[in-house]
Enzyme design. Structure first.
Site, PDB file in Angstrom:
ATOM      1  N   LYS A  31       1.673  -3.216   7.126  1.00 48.14           N
ATOM      2  CA  LYS A  31       1.782  -3.483   5.690  1.00 48.14           C
ATOM      3  C   LYS A  31       3.242  -3.503   5.245  1.00 48.14           C
ATOM      4  CE  LYS A  31      -2.128  -4.097   3.405  1.00 48.14           C
ATOM      5  NZ  LYS A  31      -2.333  -5.240   2.474  1.00 48.14           N
ATOM      6  N   GLU A  66       0.315   3.652   1.852  1.00 42.18           N
ATOM      7  CA  GLU A  66       0.436   4.109   3.233  1.00 42.18           C
ATOM      8  C   GLU A  66       1.819   3.785   3.812  1.00 42.18           C
ATOM      9  OE1 GLU A  66      -1.555   5.840   5.254  1.00 42.18           O
ATOM     10  OE2 GLU A  66      -3.165   6.112   3.789  1.00 42.18           O
ATOM     11  N   TYR A  76      -1.384   0.573  10.660  1.00 43.07           N
ATOM     12  CA  TYR A  76      -1.704  -0.125   9.410  1.00 43.07           C
ATOM     13  C   TYR A  76      -0.535  -0.064   8.438  1.00 43.07           C
ATOM     14  CZ  TYR A  76      -3.673  -0.762   4.729  1.00 43.07           C
ATOM     15  OH  TYR A  76      -3.897  -1.170   3.434  1.00 43.07           O
ATOM     16  N   THR A 110       0.812  -1.217   0.000  1.00 45.19           N
ATOM     17  CA  THR A 110       0.000   0.000   0.000  1.00 45.19           C
ATOM     18  C   THR A 110       0.844   1.264   0.000  1.00 45.19           C
ATOM     19  OG1 THR A 110      -1.582   1.289   1.330  1.00 45.19           O
ATOM     20  CG2 THR A 110      -0.110  -0.177   2.516  1.00 45.19           C
TER      21      THR A 110
END
Length: 332
Positions: free
Chosen positions: A161, A131, A157, A129
């Protein structure tokens, strides 16, 4: 002699990307297996109704034994690991669960493939991701993050990830497994859960239009994201596993829009130009650390895979609003 159908195992099949991928693989005549968590998963019935040809297997990324069983049953040519605790805000209040599923779950699934003896024959897609970049160390303004940019996640998160991303690369390098990571920037659509800001907006706009609610409550309105359509991005996932070699690819549009931009387009679909009286900021939706801007550079995916997006930002917002008006209509 009839060619044998390819087999794919999809984790996270009850989510947005899982639905798009199940549709795509079905159109390509795959035999599709989907991993679903728990005996009473509320989304299981919806998947069974929409995709009756998909074989569902109960399992959990946090339960290695169930993953070994899922690999044995599905005997996959391709594994798409889309499952995760994927809501950024939720990860701040549930960091341990996020790590167990979104981070360690990747390791558990890779080990299940390796221990099954299929490591040389199964191609593995890991859903990474944007992010992971975190909006910091943005040393190439205007160019966007690419496969060589620095990572600096700003949420549990994103950290989880990043662990999944690096352990996937490690298994590729350590065991020679065909593992490709797709570093996907924000992708939305009519299948997106209402807990995500884009679908929260389009659902609220639809309900305001139908007289079912008076306003919408949101957090910050200024963050900018590189938003694309989920259907285009899941096509890119499939293309990565058809490539000759396992590599990592950024999928993005190369453009950014703010949440205010999203609101402007969504309300315009129902004939409202000034949306500010209908939007209230709620401190409960503010995050401890926010990412200011995420902009991706999809040049490698475009040149190497031939991937390109087909749905524009404006078309995506229109599609989502129209879908939610139909869904919320009393006649629906």
């Amino acid at each position: 002699m009839t060619a044998q159908r390819r087999r794919a195992l999809v984790t996270g099949i009850t989510g947005q990307d899982g639905g798009h991928l199940a549709q795509l693989l079905g159109e390509k005549d795959y035999e599709v297996f989907g991993l679903v968590r728990g005996q009473n998963n509320p989304r299981k019935a919806a998947v069974e109704a929409e995709f009756p040809d998909v074989t569902l297997i109960e399992g959990d990324l946090a339960d290695p034994t169930s993953l070994v069983r899922a690999i044995e049953i599905s005997n996959p040519d391709e594994v798409y690991n889309l499952a995760a605790v994927s809501h950024v805000g939720f990860s701040f209040t549930n960091p341990t669960l996020t790590l167990d599923v979104t981070g360690k779950g990747v390791l558990n699934l890779l080990e299940a493939v390796r221990l099954s003896g299929r490591a040389e024959h199964t191609r593995f897609y890991q859903a990474s991701t944007s992010e992971m970049f975190g909006g910091l160390d943005y040393n190439r303004p205007g160019a966007g993050y690419d496969e060589d940019s620095l990572f600096h996640p700003r949420s549990p998160y994103g950290v989880a990830k990043l662990y999944g991303h690096w352990i996937a690369k490690n298994y590729r390098e350590s065991y020679g497994m065909f593992v490709s990571c797709g570093i996907l920037f924000n992708h939305e659509g009519e299948r997106r859960g209402r807990e995500f800001v884009t679908r929260k907006i389009t659902d609220a706009v639809a309900r305001i239009h139908l007289g079912l609610q008076s306003h919408i409550e949101l957090g910050d309105l200024w963050p900018k994201r590189d938003w694309g359509y989920a259907g285009d991005f899941t096509r890119g996932m499939w293309q990565m596993l058809q490539h000759d070699t396992p590599e990592d690819f950024v999928l993005a549009t190369g453009q950014t829009q703010s949440i205010e931009d999203f609101l402007t387009l969504a309300f315009a679909e129902i004939g409202i130009d000034d949306w500010r009286p209908l939007v209230r900021q709620n401190p409960a939706f503010l995050r401890p650390a926010e990412v200011d801007i995420l902009l991706g550079n999809p040049a490698k995916a475009e040149s190497v895979l031939g991937w390109k997006r087909e749905v524009s930002f404006e078309q995506m917002v229109k599609l989502m609003v129209e879908h939610d008006i139909a869904l919320n209509s009393p006649a629906a």
